[in-house]
Design a protein around this motif. Sequence first.
Motif, PDB file in Angstrom:
ATOM      1  N   ARG A  55      -4.430  15.658  31.063  1.00 26.20           N
ATOM      2  CA  ARG A  55      -3.438  15.500  32.610  1.00 26.20           C
ATOM      3  C   ARG A  55      -2.212  14.930  32.446  1.00 26.20           C
ATOM      4  O   ARG A  55      -1.337  15.578  32.675  1.00 26.20           O
ATOM      5  N   ASP A  56      -2.054  13.969  31.524  1.00 26.55           N
ATOM      6  CA  ASP A  56      -0.900  13.124  31.487  1.00 26.55           C
ATOM      7  C   ASP A  56       0.088  14.224  30.488  1.00 26.55           C
ATOM      8  O   ASP A  56       1.267  14.492  30.649  1.00 26.55           O
ATOM      9  N   ALA A  57      -0.691  14.962  29.545  1.00 25.29           N
ATOM     10  CA  ALA A  57       0.002  15.723  28.641  1.00 25.29           C
ATOM     11  C   ALA A  57       0.698  17.032  29.424  1.00 25.29           C
ATOM     12  O   ALA A  57       1.625  17.448  29.050  1.00 25.29           O
ATOM     13  N   VAL A  58      -0.202  17.465  30.020  1.00 26.38           N
ATOM     14  CA  VAL A  58       0.387  18.655  30.853  1.00 26.38           C
ATOM     15  C   VAL A  58       1.369  18.390  31.739  1.00 26.38           C
ATOM     16  O   VAL A  58       2.426  19.202  32.076  1.00 26.38           O
ATOM     17  N   GLU A  64       9.088  18.375  30.121  1.00 20.65           N
ATOM     18  CA  GLU A  64       9.964  18.629  29.135  1.00 20.65           C
ATOM     19  C   GLU A  64      10.261  19.764  29.012  1.00 20.65           C
ATOM     20  O   GLU A  64      11.690  20.150  28.844  1.00 20.65           O
ATOM     21  N   GLU A  65       9.619  20.969  29.310  1.00 21.39           N
ATOM     22  CA  GLU A  65      10.047  22.229  29.090  1.00 21.39           C
ATOM     23  C   GLU A  65      10.612  23.078  30.373  1.00 21.39           C
ATOM     24  O   GLU A  65      11.399  23.995  30.021  1.00 21.39           O
ATOM     25  N   THR A  66      10.266  22.404  31.658  1.00 21.49           N
ATOM     26  CA  THR A  66      10.916  23.366  32.831  1.00 21.49           C
ATOM     27  C   THR A  66      12.109  22.289  33.445  1.00 21.49           C
ATOM     28  O   THR A  66      12.665  22.837  34.375  1.00 21.49           O
ATOM     29  N   GLY A  67      11.835  21.032  33.347  1.00 21.82           N
ATOM     30  CA  GLY A  67      12.527  20.198  34.158  1.00 21.82           C
ATOM     31  C   GLY A  67      12.024  19.909  35.638  1.00 21.82           C
ATOM     32  O   GLY A  67      12.787  19.149  36.418  1.00 21.82           O
ATOM     33  N   LEU A  68      10.963  20.825  35.746  1.00 21.91           N
ATOM     34  CA  LEU A  68      10.201  20.665  37.231  1.00 21.91           C
ATOM     35  C   LEU A  68       9.102  19.641  37.141  1.00 21.91           C
ATOM     36  O   LEU A  68       8.438  19.500  36.171  1.00 21.91           O
ATOM     37  N   GLU A  69       9.116  18.770  38.272  1.00 20.51           N
ATOM     38  CA  GLU A  69       8.250  17.747  38.311  1.00 20.51           C
ATOM     39  C   GLU A  69       7.072  18.486  39.139  1.00 20.51           C
ATOM     40  O   GLU A  69       6.883  18.654  40.575  1.00 20.51           O
ATOM     41  N   GLU A  98      -7.533  24.846  23.733  1.00 16.62           N
ATOM     42  CA  GLU A  98      -6.428  24.700  24.662  1.00 16.62           C
ATOM     43  C   GLU A  98      -7.184  24.687  26.001  1.00 16.62           C
ATOM     44  O   GLU A  98      -8.156  25.371  26.455  1.00 16.62           O
ATOM     45  N   LEU A  99      -6.859  23.334  26.640  1.00 22.08           N
ATOM     46  CA  LEU A  99      -7.168  23.125  28.054  1.00 22.08           C
ATOM     47  C   LEU A  99      -5.963  23.491  28.991  1.00 22.08           C
ATOM     48  O   LEU A  99      -5.008  22.869  28.870  1.00 22.08           O
ATOM     49  N   TYR A 100      -6.629  24.388  29.678  1.00 23.63           N
ATOM     50  CA  TYR A 100      -5.430  24.883  30.716  1.00 23.63           C
ATOM     51  C   TYR A 100      -5.532  24.394  32.148  1.00 23.63           C
ATOM     52  O   TYR A 100      -7.008  24.009  32.656  1.00 23.63           O
ATOM     53  N   TYR A 101      -4.563  24.070  32.850  1.00 27.98           N
ATOM     54  CA  TYR A 101      -4.612  23.525  34.297  1.00 27.98           C
ATOM     55  C   TYR A 101      -3.587  24.563  34.829  1.00 27.98           C
ATOM     56  O   TYR A 101      -2.628  25.017  34.628  1.00 27.98           O
ATOM     57  N   LEU A 102      -4.097  24.571  36.385  1.00 24.79           N
ATOM     58  CA  LEU A 102      -3.737  25.541  37.405  1.00 24.79           C
ATOM     59  C   LEU A 102      -2.607  24.398  38.001  1.00 24.79           C
ATOM     60  O   LEU A 102      -3.124  23.457  38.541  1.00 24.79           O
ATOM     61  N   MET A 103      -1.397  24.647  38.067  1.00 26.77           N
ATOM     62  CA  MET A 103      -0.556  23.707  38.841  1.00 26.77           C
ATOM     63  C   MET A 103      -0.405  24.231  40.336  1.00 26.77           C
ATOM     64  O   MET A 103      -0.476  25.357  40.466  1.00 26.77           O
ATOM     65  N   LYS A 104       0.296  23.304  41.039  1.00 28.18           N
ATOM     66  CA  LYS A 104       0.337  23.749  42.373  1.00 28.18           C
ATOM     67  C   LYS A 104       1.685  24.521  42.552  1.00 28.18           C
ATOM     68  O   LYS A 104       2.517  24.474  41.683  1.00 28.18           O
ATOM     69  N   PRO A 105       1.541  25.310  43.279  1.00 27.42           N
ATOM     70  CA  PRO A 105       2.402  26.737  43.293  1.00 27.42           C
ATOM     71  C   PRO A 105       4.070  26.099  43.345  1.00 27.42           C
ATOM     72  O   PRO A 105       4.459  24.801  43.785  1.00 27.42           O
ATOM     73  N   ALA A 106       4.974  26.537  42.396  1.00 29.74           N
ATOM     74  CA  ALA A 106       6.128  26.325  42.419  1.00 29.74           C
ATOM     75  C   ALA A 106       7.241  27.056  42.913  1.00 29.74           C
ATOM     76  O   ALA A 106       7.136  28.078  43.104  1.00 29.74           O
ATOM     77  N   GLU A 107       8.551  26.430  43.055  1.00 29.63           N
ATOM     78  CA  GLU A 107       9.577  27.302  43.581  1.00 29.63           C
ATOM     79  C   GLU A 107      10.086  28.123  42.546  1.00 29.63           C
ATOM     80  O   GLU A 107      10.339  27.657  41.244  1.00 29.63           O
ATOM     81  N   LYS A 108      10.251  29.533  42.815  1.00 29.90           N
ATOM     82  CA  LYS A 108      10.680  30.294  41.638  1.00 29.90           C
ATOM     83  C   LYS A 108      12.331  30.115  41.589  1.00 29.90           C
ATOM     84  O   LYS A 108      13.063  30.492  42.157  1.00 29.90           O
TER      85      LYS A 108
END
Length: 162
Positions: A55-58, A64-69, A98-108
């Motif tokens: 969870r911390d890794a995702v 790191e990759e998007t700058g989005l929290e 590979e362990l996948y997580y669904l993230m809460k919807p983000a602003e495009k």
Amino acid sequence: MQGNTDCCFCSGNDWFRYRVGAIIISGEYALFAYSEVDKYYYSVGGGVHVGEHSRDAVLRETMEETGLELEIERPLCIVENFFYGTGSLDGLNCHALELYYLMKPAEKKEITVSSFTANGMVEKMRWLPISRLDDYDIRPKTAVRLAKEPPVGFEVFVNEER
């Protein structure tokens, strides 16, 4: 205690990696990473560090990759991914858990953070229309299914591309 070393090893021509992936949706779009070297799309995410909770890794990787929290909505699945390496992994017999997580919807919005692969190659973040995901080279193919129709319950998938 967490280190900064990815859970990854190579032995001869065999390569293994423990990775987290984030399925990030905004309306009719899903966010994917693209590497100019590898020439295909893949989920935002990356290697889990030794001693790090997934969870911390995702959360770390998405920042790191998007700058989005971003926040985690829920874990989706594990993908046992078997493939022959290309691009930066050329010539390797690859196995990734590979362990996948669904993230809460983000602003495009446009992602302008400079992100790099484990091999130091620049990667770009791109919002792809979910209705056209089959038109793109996305790996593993399971990531397309996860973005189009996230499973209701936790599942295990095997992606065999050898």
